[in-house]
Design a protein around this motif. Structure first.
Motif, PDB file in Angstrom:
ATOM      1  N   ASN A  44       0.823  -1.205   0.000  1.00 53.38           N
ATOM      2  CA  ASN A  44       0.000   0.000   0.000  1.00 53.38           C
ATOM      3  C   ASN A  44       0.861   1.262   0.000  1.00 53.38           C
ATOM      4  O   ASN A  44       0.564   2.237  -0.704  1.00 53.38           O
ATOM      5  CB  ASN A  44      -0.927   0.001   1.224  1.00 53.38           C
ATOM      6  N   LEU A  45       1.966   1.236   0.763  1.00 55.02           N
ATOM      7  CA  LEU A  45       2.856   2.398   0.795  1.00 55.02           C
ATOM      8  C   LEU A  45       3.541   2.584  -0.561  1.00 55.02           C
ATOM      9  O   LEU A  45       3.736   3.721  -1.018  1.00 55.02           O
ATOM     10  CB  LEU A  45       3.895   2.239   1.907  1.00 55.02           C
ATOM     11  N   ARG A  46       3.914   1.495  -1.223  1.00 55.65           N
ATOM     12  CA  ARG A  46       4.514   1.614  -2.551  1.00 55.65           C
ATOM     13  C   ARG A  46       3.520   2.253  -3.529  1.00 55.65           C
ATOM     14  O   ARG A  46       3.891   3.143  -4.307  1.00 55.65           O
ATOM     15  CB  ARG A  46       4.933   0.239  -3.067  1.00 55.65           C
ATOM     16  N   TRP A  47       2.277   1.789  -3.486  1.00 54.00           N
ATOM     17  CA  TRP A  47       1.263   2.341  -4.387  1.00 54.00           C
ATOM     18  C   TRP A  47       1.073   3.828  -4.127  1.00 54.00           C
ATOM     19  O   TRP A  47       1.025   4.640  -5.061  1.00 54.00           O
ATOM     20  CB  TRP A  47      -0.047   1.588  -4.191  1.00 54.00           C
ATOM     21  N   ASN A  48       0.982   4.226  -2.851  1.00 61.48           N
ATOM     22  CA  ASN A  48       0.801   5.639  -2.509  1.00 61.48           C
ATOM     23  C   ASN A  48       2.030   6.462  -2.887  1.00 61.48           C
ATOM     24  O   ASN A  48       1.914   7.598  -3.371  1.00 61.48           O
ATOM     25  CB  ASN A  48       0.518   5.791  -1.012  1.00 61.48           C
ATOM     26  N   THR A  49       3.225   5.902  -2.664  1.00 62.99           N
ATOM     27  CA  THR A  49       4.458   6.620  -2.997  1.00 62.99           C
ATOM     28  C   THR A  49       4.524   6.929  -4.488  1.00 62.99           C
ATOM     29  O   THR A  49       4.806   8.062  -4.894  1.00 62.99           O
ATOM     30  CB  THR A  49       5.680   5.796  -2.572  1.00 62.99           C
ATOM     31  N   LEU A  50       4.266   5.926  -5.314  1.00 62.00           N
ATOM     32  CA  LEU A  50       4.342   6.115  -6.757  1.00 62.00           C
ATOM     33  C   LEU A  50       3.251   7.059  -7.250  1.00 62.00           C
ATOM     34  O   LEU A  50       3.489   7.892  -8.140  1.00 62.00           O
ATOM     35  CB  LEU A  50       4.246   4.768  -7.462  1.00 62.00           C
ATOM     36  N   ARG A  51       2.072   6.931  -6.690  1.00 61.74           N
ATOM     37  CA  ARG A  51       0.977   7.812  -7.111  1.00 61.74           C
ATOM     38  C   ARG A  51       1.286   9.270  -6.770  1.00 61.74           C
ATOM     39  O   ARG A  51       1.096  10.173  -7.602  1.00 61.74           O
ATOM     40  CB  ARG A  51      -0.312   7.361  -6.416  1.00 61.74           C
ATOM     41  N   MET A  52       1.778   9.515  -5.546  1.00 65.03           N
ATOM     42  CA  MET A  52       2.096  10.884  -5.150  1.00 65.03           C
ATOM     43  C   MET A  52       3.288  11.428  -5.928  1.00 65.03           C
ATOM     44  O   MET A  52       3.313  12.604  -6.313  1.00 65.03           O
ATOM     45  CB  MET A  52       2.363  10.937  -3.635  1.00 65.03           C
ATOM     46  N   LEU A  53       4.284  10.575  -6.154  1.00 66.57           N
ATOM     47  CA  LEU A  53       5.477  11.020  -6.871  1.00 66.57           C
ATOM     48  C   LEU A  53       5.134  11.378  -8.318  1.00 66.57           C
ATOM     49  O   LEU A  53       5.629  12.383  -8.854  1.00 66.57           O
ATOM     50  CB  LEU A  53       6.538   9.929  -6.817  1.00 66.57           C
ATOM     51  N   ARG A  54       4.294  10.578  -8.956  1.00 70.00           N
ATOM     52  CA  ARG A  54       3.902  10.881 -10.342  1.00 70.00           C
ATOM     53  C   ARG A  54       3.172  12.224 -10.405  1.00 70.00           C
ATOM     54  O   ARG A  54       3.441  13.046 -11.287  1.00 70.00           O
ATOM     55  CB  ARG A  54       3.003   9.760 -10.869  1.00 70.00           C
ATOM     56  N   LYS A  55       2.263  12.431  -9.470  1.00 65.24           N
ATOM     57  CA  LYS A  55       1.527  13.693  -9.447  1.00 65.24           C
ATOM     58  C   LYS A  55       2.482  14.865  -9.224  1.00 65.24           C
ATOM     59  O   LYS A  55       2.390  15.894  -9.913  1.00 65.24           O
ATOM     60  CB  LYS A  55       0.465  13.654  -8.345  1.00 65.24           C
TER      61      LYS A  55
END
Length: 825
Positions: A400-411
């Motif tokens: 879940n943290l990986r998914w959130n990290t990548l989503r926030m970083l892309r944004k």
């Protein structure tokens, strides 16, 4: 030794300090004079008893000027005397035992400027010595030509003390002379530097309401006054005793400004004065905050400059260009966010970039310092690093943290480029366009997340313990949890409700007026039940009784229990959360439907009540657009997840009853079925339509969506009909209707026989339904008790989500009642 006059002369020679003048302009003269009793000449606060926030309570002994510190209303000295007297309090106050030592006065010799040293002769030291030598009567002594008034000896040598010296042999007043002698005698460290001791020693207390600011720098004086004004403006109680202790600590530390007060150190010893000094410092810091100044800081920003709380820490991003790009985006986003979690939300994005920064340091020889050299390979390395950490079950990285990290970083990378960070002169100038996250780089979110709502049976047990919560905490905490359960609002939205939060619609139905703090939407209305209205009205009455003088427009529904004299400050969400956690920890075991399995009480958190509210409505068939309005979701996807949970629960329930399908004769079909495959669920949806009491596979009726039954829904007489155990209550109700209809028609005398014959239910249909019901019940009776409980639970779940097509619109199931202890609403 520095005197007060020398200090004043030094201040005049230096000239006006712009910082001092700036804080003076912020001071309210009315507050300083009326509330604080400020005297500029003596630099002393003289606080009178009776102020609601600065007040101190005088001793009830009329001849005593000390502060009452005990529940009896007496000071420590009077309490000791009362204990020795053995008298009732009322008698003691007016008795001789209550008399105290009279305060010292001026020498009785006319115009003598010194204090008497004896309460008997009331003469100062020199006059008392001469009186003994002359051997005269008191009248003769006063008239003697050699008796002349003595000049004053000056003020005590302690800089903050305003008392007079009494001896020519000591530069101090009596109290400080005695203390200095003791320090020297005992070899205390303070005795090694008399000049510093005289500068920093606290003055002798003359009255409980007096707070001398002598000995503080001019800047520190105005900062203390300003911070005091701000705390009183926030309705925080500040006792003179605590303020005096804080000022004395500041004087001993010889700080020039409150900004010099350091952060607390974990020494294991609590220093209350230092803690209070830091609270005063925070007001000064906030007054000096400027967003433009904060933006120029290289590592940490104080979010209070933008009206938020906490600190934004960029130290985890070591590459200068990357940090400046992130700062550009953060500065753009800060004014757009609301609520208490804004800083935490933005810090999470900074943390995501910090993980990328760490990856660049690990994989690149230049540690990522050169922006023109980073490319897609660095993104690939970062993705691989995260995947490896997840595979190793690293505590610092989860799916879940990986998914959130990548989503926030892309944004964040996309937004910084949109803000111009990659243009010439920008922090990301020269960065390759490939240095970005693609949509395919982000793993698909797992839609099968575990439900976060509380089962109905658990909710009922939790609600049954609410009286205990009120005993452990307070009525306000109980009401807050009540409203969270009943309305599904977020904890901070409930805690900040205004007193006048009830309204009625055009039909006279009650609505709750609330604020979506997360999205900054004001004045939203939510339909509520009568029982909830009663809770709110009862709380309104309690609050109004407690704060009768505060205007209703300023009152809150759930006032804080302390530091809230006017009822205008809401109870803190953290306070409610702590009391809620303590309450849940002391609950008896929370059992599931089988009465044996214990529910994990760690899932009983305040936000779970919001999920439970939404899930109850989704399970009851409330349309998704209507539930979205009830929850005030921005995104439909946020609402849709509750319907996914409903679908998953229904799917599991269907699998449970798969073995209990029957044809129209009551014969079991799929007897060996354990779990339907995904394709079987799809096939059943395509080859069957719901009809009363089961499903129909007749092709023409399926093609017509269930509206073209050739035999007009006489389902139990058709081979295309099948049913399952979840329809048992409907079949029993249908049989009862058939029997009642037959009896009513038989008793009817106003209709023709042919009409009665056609309307009368067929005996074959009645017998077929009876046999079908009997076979279903017989199949259930052959199960073990645990299996019966599982089937019963599956039946309830399926019936909640069922839509029966009878040529009429869908009718949703009623929302489950989790508050059975309440009267009907």
């Amino acid at each position: 030794m520095t005197t007060l006059a020398e200090v004043r002369e030094s201040e005049r020679s230096i000239g006006a300090d712009p910082k001092v003048e700036g804080f003076k302009d912020r001071l309210d003269p009315q507050f300083l004079v009326e509330a604080a009793g400020w005297d500029e000449d003596s630099r002393t606060l003289t606080i009178q008893p009776g102020h609601p926030l600065l007040a101190w309570t005088p001793c009830i002994n009329a001849i005593c000027s000390a502060e009452a510190v005990l529940t009896s209303g007496l000071c420590n000295l009077c309490q000791s005397k009362w204990n020795r007297s053995k008298l009732p309090l009322e008698e003691f106050v007016g008795s001789a035992e209550a008399e105290k030592k009279k305060p010292r006065e001026r020498c009785s010799v006319l115009n003598c400027a010194r204090m008497w040293s004896s309460s008997v002769s009331k003469l100062c030291g020199p006059h008392r010595s001469r009186f003994r030598k002359l051997g005269l009567s008191m009248e003769e002594f006063f008239a003697h030509p050699q008796v002349k008034p003595m000049p004053p000896l000056g003020i005590c040598g302690v800089l903050a003390c305003s008392r007079e010296r009494e001896l020519t042999t000591s530069p101090y007043c009596q109290a400080h002379k005695t203390k200095w002698k003791r320090l020297v005698r005992d070899g205390e460290p303070e005795a090694s530097d008399e000049a510093r001791w005289a500068r920093t020693e606290a003055p002798t207390l003359t009255s409980p309401g007096v707070v001398p600011l002598l000995g503080l720098s001019p800047l520190l004086v105005v900062e203390v006054l300003f911070a005091l004004q701000e705390r009183i403006g926030q309705e925080v109680k500040v006792s003179p005793q605590k303020l005096r202790s804080t000022v004395n600590w500041l004087r001993r530390q010889e700080f020039w400004s409150l900004m010099d007060v350091p952060d607390g150190e974990r020494t294991g010893k609590k220093n209350t004065a230092a803690i209070n000094a830091r609270l005063l410092r925070d007001h000064v810091v906030q007054a000096l905050l400027d967003p433009e100044v904060e933006r120029r800081k290289p590592d940490r920003w104080d979010a209070r400059a933008w009206g938020h709380r906490g600190v934004l820490d960029f130290t985890g991003i070591t590459q200068k260009w990357l940090r400046e790009a992130v700062m550009m985006w953060i500065a753009e986003e800060l004014p757009r966010h609301y609520g208490k979690s804004a800083t935490r939300f933005l810090q999470a994005h900074i943390g995501a970039v910090g993980r990328l920064s760490k990856s660049l340091r690990a994989f690149r020889e230049d540690r990522g310092e050169n922006p023109t050299s980073v490319d897609r390979a660095d993104i690939e390395n970062f993705l691989g690093r995260l995947t490896f950490q997840v595979s190793q079950h690293d505590s610092d990285m989860t799916d879940n943290l990986r998914w959130n990290t990548l989503r926030m970083l892309r944004k964040l990378l996309n937004r910084t480029r949109a803000l111009g960070a990659s243009r010439p002169g920008g922090p990301m100038a020269g960065v390759s366009e490939d240095f970005a996250l693609r949509e395919s780089d982000i793993p698909k979110e797992d839609k099968r997340k575990k439900p976060r709502d509380l089962p109905t049976v658990v909710m009922r047990q939790v609600c049954g313990q609410l009286d205990r919560l009120e005993e452990m905490a307070s009525r306000e905490v109980r009401v807050a949890i009540d409203l969270m359960i009943d309305t599904g609002r977020r904890p901070d939205e409930i805690c900040t409700l205004e007193w006048d939060c009830l309204a009625t619609d055009s039909k006279g139905k009650h609505e709750l007026i609330w604020t979506n703090i997360k999205c900054n939407r004001l004045g939203i209305r939510l339909p509520i039940a009568q029982a909830t209205v009663d809770v709110i009205r009862d709380q309104q009455h309690r609050v109004r009784t407690r704060f009768p003088d505060t205007p209703l427009s300023e009152l809150v529904l759930l006032p804080a229990p302390i530091r809230n004299p006017r009822g205008t400050r809401s109870v803190a969400m953290g306070t409610v959360g702590e009391r809620h956690s303590d309450w849940v920890a002391e609950m008896p075991p929370l059992l599931m439907e089988d009465g044996k399995t214990e529910f994990d009480r760690s899932k009983v958190v305040m936000y779970a009540y919001r999920h439970s509210y939404a899930q109850r409505h989704a399970d009851a068939g409330v349309p998704i657009d209507q539930l979205r309005k009830l929850m005030d979701h921005d995104l439909l996807e946020s609402t849709r997840r509750y319907y996914r949970v409903t679908e998953e629960r229904t799917r599991k329930a269907v699998d449970t009853v798969a073995r209990f399908h029957f044809d129209r004769h009551g014969n079991r079909i799929w007897r060996e079925a354990r779990q339907l495959m995904e394709s079987e669920h799809v096939r059943r949806g395509l080859e069957s339509v719901p009809v009363p009491f089961g499903g129909c596979g007749e092709p023409s009726n399926v093609q017509a969506g269930g509206g073209e039954c050739p035999i007009r829904f006489r389902c139990v007489g058709c081979d295309h009909f099948n049913t399952d155990v979840s329809y048992l209550p409907d079949l029993e109700r249908y049989l009862s209707d058939l029997l009642q209809t037959r009896e009513r028609i038989a008793a009817l005398t106003t209709a023709d026989e042919w009409a009665k014959a056609e309307a009368t239910p067929s005996e074959h249909e009645i017998q077929r339904v009876r046999r079908l019901i009997a076979n279903v019940k017989e199949s259930l009776a052959g199960l073990e008790m645990d299996e019966q409980d599982q089937v019963q639970e599956a039946m309830v779940t399926i019936r909640k989500s069922r839509a029966v097509m009878l040529g009429m619109p869908r009718v949703g199931q009623p929302v489950p009642d989790v508050r059975p202890e309440r009267p009907d609403r």
